[in-house]
Enzyme design. Structure first.
Site, PDB file in Angstrom:
ATOM      1  N   HIS A 110       0.851  -1.195   0.000  1.00 16.81           N
ATOM      2  CA  HIS A 110       0.000   0.000   0.000  1.00 16.81           C
ATOM      3  C   HIS A 110       0.883   1.241   0.000  1.00 16.81           C
ATOM      4  CE1 HIS A 110      -3.310   2.430   2.280  1.00 16.81           C
ATOM      5  NE2 HIS A 110      -3.284   2.718   1.002  1.00 16.81           N
ATOM      6  N   ASN A 147      -5.420   3.340   7.044  1.00 21.12           N
ATOM      7  CA  ASN A 147      -6.746   3.896   6.804  1.00 21.12           C
ATOM      8  C   ASN A 147      -7.721   3.669   7.952  1.00 21.12           C
ATOM      9  OD1 ASN A 147      -6.344   5.294   4.443  1.00 21.12           O
ATOM     10  ND2 ASN A 147      -6.394   3.403   3.235  1.00 21.12           N
TER      11      ASN A 147
END
Ligand code: 3HC
Length: 302
Positions: A158, A208
């Protein structure tokens, strides 16, 4: 940005056959995909950027060239190295162009079914020992791995936006990811001059799960009339030393992406109300106010 492509090439030559990852295919030429292609090429990897049409690829290459010219202007890289990096990236609209890649990094839209079918297809196309990585911001790595016959060679990589600038790559290990694959990917990130930090598969991963509820809270603060966007962002910038405020960051990431991630958290944690997306976020996405990419979000960009 990694300095001195010559050094990267010399490292490659010295390591010879021991260098396990030499070629990288990046799926998707959008904001994340072209940034990943850029940092991989700057590290000396042979990169193939693949997308469904040539126009997307051309735009992706323009973004790479613009980004590298910023780096050259700042005298962090010379023009010859930038040209060498650009020459390391080839583009293709054919999926088979990934067939010889050692590492495939997927950076296509965050649509679960699209990710699953893409991984299933590339599982067929790629060589058996290729590593299949996803740049997903929220979709379960275990669910993606299940779409393949090589779950031990599937992992999350990511990258953060903007990829050429941000140091972190969040590495997400699925329950079947082999330690050897994790190590190869950690090494590749370091070669790209990134700092990889690992976590296990869980809704929102680490980044996140923490970031998006904070942004959602900033949107609720605006929705409830507590303060104007400039004040909310200014308070977080000046008071917490954040480089940009949460609303400006939402505009950079894309409000549709924030909403999608909040929904993943809300569903993934059994509808815990602390993850419920704010009404204003939902309304702005319906209105097409998605942030920078549509020219308006919490701020105007036209
Ligand atoms: N390519 C190359 N260099 C770039 C660049 C690019 N695309 N964008 C910015 N830069 C460089 C600039 O040249 C500048 O270099 P300098 O320090 O030598 O002057 C430096 O980065 C800062 O850029 P700017 O001066 O243009 O603008 P800012 O000072 O506002 O910085 C920023 C821009 C680095 C993006 C800063 O605003 C920032 O750090 N923002 C927060 C970013 C963030 O939090 N990202 C994570 C998002 S979450 C995520 O991606 C996960 C996802 O799943 C949601």
């Amino acid at each position: 940005m990694r300095m001195g492509l010559e050094r990267a090439f010399m490292d490659g030559m010295c390591l010879g056959n021991d260098m396990s990852i030499q070629s990288i295919a990046v799926l998707g030429a959008g904001q994340m995909g072209n940034g990943i292609a850029q940092v991989a090429a700057c590290a000396g990897y042979d990169v193939t950027m693949i997308d469904i049409n040539q126009d997307y690829l051309d735009k992706g290459m323009v973004a790479v060239k613009n980004s590298l010219s910023r780096v050259v202007k700042k005298e962090r890289m010379n023009q010859d190295d930038a040209d060498l990096a650009i020459a390391k990236i080839s583009t293709s609209t054919h999926k088979n162009a990934a067939s010889s890649a050692d590492l495939v990094i997927e950076a296509i839209p965050e649509i679960p079914e699209l990710k699953f079918s893409t991984f299933s297809e590339f599982d067929e196309i790629c060589k058996p020992d290729a590593i299949l990585a996803s740049n997903t911001s929220s979709i379960s790595i275990n669910a993606i791995a299940k779409a393949t016959n090589r779950p031990e060679r599937v992992i999350g990589m990511h990258f953060m936006n903007p990829v050429p600038v941000m140091k972190l790559v969040e590495i997400i290990n699925g329950s079947a990811t082999s330690p050897e694959v994790t190590q190869l990917v950690l090494d590749a990130c370091e070669k790209m001059d990134k700092i990889p930090l690992s976590c296990n598969d869980s809704p929102g991963f680490v980044s996140n799960r923490i970031l998006c509820p904070m942004i959602n809270e900033a949107i609720l603060t605006l929705e409830e009339g507590v303060a104007e966007p400039e004040a909310i962002d200014g308070i977080m910038k000046l008071g917490m030393n954040h480089p940009i405020g949460p609303l400006a960051l939402a505009d950079l990431i894309g409000l549709d992406t924030i909403l999608h991630i909040m929904n993943v958290l809300y569903e993934g944690f059994d509808k815990d109300p602390k993850y419920k997306p704010s009404q204003l976020l939902e309304d702005m996405v319906v209105e097409g106010k998605l942030g920078r990419k549509t020219g308006s979000g919490f701020y105007n960009y036209e």
